[in-house]
Design a protein around this motif. Structure first.
Motif, PDB file in Angstrom:
ATOM      1  N   ALA A  43       0.813  -1.216   0.000  1.00  0.00           N
ATOM      2  CA  ALA A  43       0.000   0.000   0.000  1.00  0.00           C
ATOM      3  C   ALA A  43       0.847   1.268   0.000  1.00  0.00           C
ATOM      4  O   ALA A  43       0.355   2.348  -0.333  1.00  0.00           O
ATOM      5  CB  ALA A  43      -0.935  -0.005   1.209  1.00  0.00           C
ATOM      6  N   ASP A  44       2.129   1.159   0.359  1.00  0.00           N
ATOM      7  CA  ASP A  44       2.977   2.341   0.473  1.00  0.00           C
ATOM      8  C   ASP A  44       3.689   2.719  -0.825  1.00  0.00           C
ATOM      9  O   ASP A  44       4.451   3.678  -0.865  1.00  0.00           O
ATOM     10  CB  ASP A  44       4.026   2.133   1.563  1.00  0.00           C
ATOM     11  CG  ASP A  44       4.907   0.905   1.304  1.00  0.00           C
ATOM     12  OD1 ASP A  44       4.506   0.049   0.473  1.00  0.00           O
ATOM     13  OD2 ASP A  44       5.977   0.793   1.943  1.00  0.00           O
ATOM     14  N   GLY A  46       4.554   4.407  -4.273  1.00  0.00           N
ATOM     15  CA  GLY A  46       4.207   5.725  -4.776  1.00  0.00           C
ATOM     16  C   GLY A  46       3.307   5.676  -5.998  1.00  0.00           C
ATOM     17  O   GLY A  46       3.336   4.713  -6.766  1.00  0.00           O
ATOM     18  N   THR A  97      -4.565  -0.438  -3.135  1.00  0.00           N
ATOM     19  CA  THR A  97      -4.278  -0.267  -1.715  1.00  0.00           C
ATOM     20  C   THR A  97      -3.473  -1.492  -1.281  1.00  0.00           C
ATOM     21  O   THR A  97      -2.519  -1.863  -1.949  1.00  0.00           O
ATOM     22  CB  THR A  97      -5.585  -0.117  -0.915  1.00  0.00           C
ATOM     23  OG1 THR A  97      -6.445  -1.237  -1.186  1.00  0.00           O
ATOM     24  CG2 THR A  97      -6.300   1.165  -1.307  1.00  0.00           C
TER      25      THR A  97
END
Length: 223
Positions: A43-44, A46, A97
């Motif tokens: 989910a992190d 970019g 996500t």
């Protein structure tokens, strides 16, 4: 994304469900979800990097099912590609996500896209011209077919951003399905539509009638 992975470039031969068997019951959906999930980023990741992962998923689906599957994320409105019919997926920016949340959306997007292709195939059959030479078919038949197809595409895309691109594609698919050469079909549709449709607005009756009349005239001149 390369053109081979864009649904806008699909021909009817590539999209026709009759040529590309597919079944997706609950068990198959769970299996596919399990294959897709490891292909997705955390989910992190970019926003700029999500496009790379999007291409990876599309390549996997195309390799597994055929090029028709590249339409799994052709969403309504301003998504990854404007003007589609998929509602389960928005875009890489908003729909990606956590992998366990994203993978089911990919599978549902594929199911919605396939369902649409199967719906179109049935409509093409229902709107088939009589068993005679195309040039001899009453032009009113072609007018009715065009009107019905424009109407259903406008409805399914909600006539949002870029919807007319898929509409012209569907009209071309219909002609190709019934034996008109792809290049000739494209010419007929381009001459019929010719900038008469716009984003964010469904065409009114007068515009659809004009397009349908020009469409029928073009088909009547085909040999």
């Amino acid at each position: 994304m390369v053109s081979e992975l864009r649904a806008r470039t699909l021909t009817w031969a590539e999209a026709d469900p009759a040529r590309h068997p597919f079944a997706m019951d609950a068990d198959a959906a769970r299996e596919l979800t399990g294959h897709v999930e490891p292909l997705l980023p955390g989910a992190d990741v970019g926003p700029a990097d999500r496009w790379e992962w999007l291409a990876t998923v599309t390549e996997f689906l195309v390799g597994r099912y055929g090029r028709w599957a590249c339409g799994w994320n052709w969403s309504v409105g301003e998504g990854d590609t404007d003007g589609g019919i998929v509602e389960a997926w928005c875009c890489a920016h908003d729909s990606m996500t956590a992998p366990d949340e994203t993978a089911p959306l990919v599978v549902e997007g594929l199911r919605q896209w396939r369902g649409w292709l199967e719906d179109l195939a049935q409509r093409f059959t229902d709107l088939a011209p009589p068993d005679t030479t195309l040039a001899a078919v009453d032009r009113r038949h072609w007018e009715r077919a065009c009107t019905r197809l424009v109407t259903v595409v406008a409805d399914r895309t909600h006539a949002e951003s870029g919807w007319y691109g898929h509409c012209t594609q569907v009209l071309g698919w219909f002609l190709a399905c019934h034996g008109i050469d792809e290049d000739r079909a494209r010419e007929i549709v381009e001459n019929a539509v010719g900038g008469r449709f716009g984003s964010w607005i469904a065409p009114d009756t007068a515009v659809v009638d004009e397009v349908s009349t020009r469409f029928a005239g073009g088909v009547g001149g085909s040999r």
